[in-house]
Design an enzyme around this catalytic site. Structure first.
Site, mmCIF file in Angstrom:
data_model
loop_
_atom_site.group_PDB
_atom_site.id
_atom_site.type_symbol
_atom_site.label_atom_id
_atom_site.label_comp_id
_atom_site.label_asym_id
_atom_site.label_seq_id
_atom_site.Cartn_x
_atom_site.Cartn_y
_atom_site.Cartn_z
ATOM 1 N N ASP A 1 -6.423 -2.261 39.474
ATOM 2 C CA ASP A 1 -5.252 -2.114 40.325
ATOM 3 C C ASP A 1 -4.199 -3.184 40.027
ATOM 4 O O ASP A 1 -3.080 -3.109 40.510
ATOM 5 C CB ASP A 1 -5.619 -2.107 41.810
ATOM 6 C CG ASP A 1 -6.247 -3.401 42.302
ATOM 7 O OD1 ASP A 1 -6.539 -4.297 41.478
ATOM 8 O OD2 ASP A 1 -6.466 -3.523 43.526
ATOM 9 N N ASP B 1 -11.158 -3.582 38.819
ATOM 10 C CA ASP B 1 -10.963 -2.297 39.498
ATOM 11 C C ASP B 1 -9.624 -1.664 39.144
ATOM 12 O O ASP B 1 -9.226 -0.664 39.742
ATOM 13 C CB ASP B 1 -11.111 -2.439 41.014
ATOM 14 C CG ASP B 1 -9.997 -3.241 41.659
ATOM 15 O OD1 ASP B 1 -9.551 -4.220 41.039
ATOM 16 O OD2 ASP B 1 -9.586 -2.905 42.789
ATOM 17 N N SER C 1 -12.358 -6.694 43.312
ATOM 18 C CA SER C 1 -11.119 -6.878 42.561
ATOM 19 C C SER C 1 -11.319 -7.833 41.387
ATOM 20 O O SER C 1 -12.115 -7.557 40.499
ATOM 21 C CB SER C 1 -10.014 -7.356 43.495
ATOM 22 O OG SER C 1 -8.763 -7.348 42.853
#
Length: 571
Positions: free
Chosen positions: A304, A302, A143
């Site tokens: 998100d 990533d 992340s």
């Protein structure tokens, strides 16, 4: 086996990665460094694995990844007749190596593998699991952590991260797997030749983009707007997907930060690639000096999570994850109500640490809000249940205060691709009405009051970190605080024991959420404090909500509450 014995064993057997051999040689004789790498194994839980890249059982490397994958393979083969797994990876160091290694392990265990041919955002993995009807999914990512980290997350057939039960069963198989001698594997390229491993076709990407673009409320507005945008993918996976949907939506004035455009796991201009912090925007801010933009957008590696900065009165103002979430729900409800597209019994879902201002805004539109534990899988579970009941259209938005949002039901995880699109459409909508997002947020505060949400992070590195965190949580349970910042504690919720206690009467009630090592203190006048140790790293997070009629009072109250919390924890 002792730490020294493990170290010697790895020197003999860890020959697959020359970097590991060099590292083991470099730390010879350094007991502290050896101990840190071997005093434990990386913990596998609902968040999978996450750790520093390197040699040892307490590091992310091909051996710890392949051991986890062997355990996953055993679990899947025990549960399914013909299991299949989708795999994706981000721009981090060795992400592609770990992904291909995991594919080889699964294929050797008779499990069909579908792998993206290039790096993609986490939500595209969630999408592919469901699109390809896979039994599970794996994404190699850490992340928004610094570059020394990598991670391994597992998804179930519904496209959200593993449940506690599935993670526990997978861990039981991992625990039985010898890291060197029990792992089956085949060469990745051989797996491709034998059709045991297949690349995910471009058609799946196109289907993802189509579903994201279907969330647009006013494509004509996007095509006509003069909204100017600077976007940075922070050297991660968002570059192509985010730019693709913005372009197809009709946004014409989108510039990309060149120094952070290409994938680079070292994050050379951004040591902390986290859109929650201002440093992540430095390159975009530099770019905006010569030619200002209305909106700066940053997605994490990533893709998100998404953060934004808004140009207002000659400067850029960063909005918090809570504020962006409030703006999104307000915009979506407003525009859907205007166009007659607001569904019957609309529903929003958020983590319980996300600001209560979301609940207040939703209530003014007659919208129900469901609060879940932290972890987007809990939001994904609710979306999945709605879909099974034929009520998916009720879902308006899911969100977490940590800059994660989902609009639409195409994914079961937070999605910065669709969130970036919605944020830009929202900015265009309000610009057409003479306002920027910062000013809209101030209007919301004026209407509902100032909700100051503060997040305090405390890290505890090294072998003693987890023990120290555990002792702090035990102390808070044994010596329950009675007040924060002169505000009395009205309710204490212990999510580990699933018990809520009313302090004035001692009356208890059951918390209808899964057990979790979290403490919540609800204070007078709607204020609150939540303490949550991270499940993936040695870090304690403290969430403070301070409510007041003006900013100065809210800031002062938040500071007092925070000071008391640190005192109670001995920090």
């Amino acid at each position: 086996m002792s730490i020294e014995e493990l170290y010697e064993l790895w020197k003999k057997k860890a020959s697959a990665d020359p970097d590991i051999i060099e590292e083991l040689k470099a730390i010879e004789g350094n007991q502290e460094e050896i101990s840190d790498r071997f005093y434990k194994s990386l913990a596998f839980g609902t968040g999978g694995l996450r750790g520093v890249i390197g040699a040892g059982t307490n590091r992310m490397n091909v051996y710890t990844v392949n051991q986890a994958t062997q355990g996953l393979a055993d679990y899947l083969n025990d549960r399914y007749d013909a299991p299949s797994v989708a795999i994706a990876y981000d721009s981090r160091i060795k992400s592609d190596v770990f992904a291909k290694g995991a594919a080889g392990v699964l294929a050797a265990n008779g499990i069909k593998v579908y792998i993206y041919p290039t790096l993609v955002p986490t939500p595209m993995l969630s999408f592919a699991v469901r699109k390809l009807k896979c039994s599970s999914g794996i994404i190699i990512t850490a992340s928004h952590n610094p570059s020394k980290y990598n991670g391994y997350k597992c998804y179930d057939e519904n496209g959200y991260q593993m449940t506690d039960e599935a993670a526990e069963k997978t861990l039981s198989y991992i625990s039985k797997t010898d890291i060197f001698d029990s792992v089956k594997a085949i060469d990745f390229e051989q797996g491709i030749k034998d059709a045991k491993i297949e690349y995910i076709p471009a058609a799946v990407n196109e289907a993802f983009f189509a579903d994201v673009l279907s969330q647009l409320n006013d494509k004509e507005l996007c095509e006509k707007t003069d909204l100017s945008i600077i976007y940075t993918p922070l050297n991660g996976t968002g570059n192509i997907p985010v730019r693709t949907v913005l372009e197809r939506a009709g946004f014409k004035n989108v510039r990309v930060v060149s120094s952070q455009e290409k994938p680079d796991g070292t994050f050379p201009t951004c040591p902390f690639p986290n859109p929650e912090i201002r440093q992540a925007f430095e390159q975009a801010l530099n770019m905006a000096e010569n030619e200002p933009a209305d909106l700066l957008v940053a997605t994490d590696p990533d893709c998100d999570r998404v953060g934004i900065a808004v140009f207002d009165d000659g400067e850029y103002k960063l909005l918090t994850g809570n504020e962006t979430g409030v703006l999104l729900i307000r915009y979506l409800l407003e525009v859907k109500k205007e166009t007659g597209r607001l569904p019957e019994n609309p529903l929003a879902v958020k983590s319980f640490v996300t600001t209560g201002l979301v609940d207040a805004v939703a209530a003014s539109f007659g919208v129900k809000v469901i609060n879940t534990l932290t972890g987007f899988k809990y939001i994904g579970e609710i979306v999945t249940q709605l879909e099974k009941e034929g009520q998916a259209e009720r879902f308006v938005i899911g969100m977490e205060e940590s800059y994660g949002y989902l609009v639409g039901t195409h994914a079961r995880d937070k999605d910065a691709v669709v969130s970036s699109l919605m944020i830009c459409e929202m900015a265009a909508y309000y610009k057409a009405r003479g306002k920027n997002l910062y000013r809209v947020m101030q209007d919301i505060y004026a209407e509902y009051g100032i909700y100051r949400n503060v997040l305090l992070n405390f890290s505890f590195e090294g072998a003693s970190g987890m023990q120290k965190m555990s002792a702090m949580m035990d102390s808070l349970r044994e010596n329950a605080p009675q007040s924060f910042g002169s505000l009395g504690v009205e309710y204490i919720s212990d999510f580990r024991s699933s018990v809520e206690t009313e302090t004035a009467t001692g009356k208890t009630s059951k918390i209808e959420l899964p057990s979790s090592n979290v403490l919540e203190y609800r204070l007078e006048k709607g204020n609150r404090v939540i303490v949550r140790p991270s499940g993936t790293e040695p870090k304690i997070k403290i969430y403070i909500t301070a409510i007041a009629p003006d900013e100065a009072a809210a800031d002062a109250l938040a500071e007092k509450i925070g000071a008391d919390m640190k005192k109670y924890m001995g920090i």
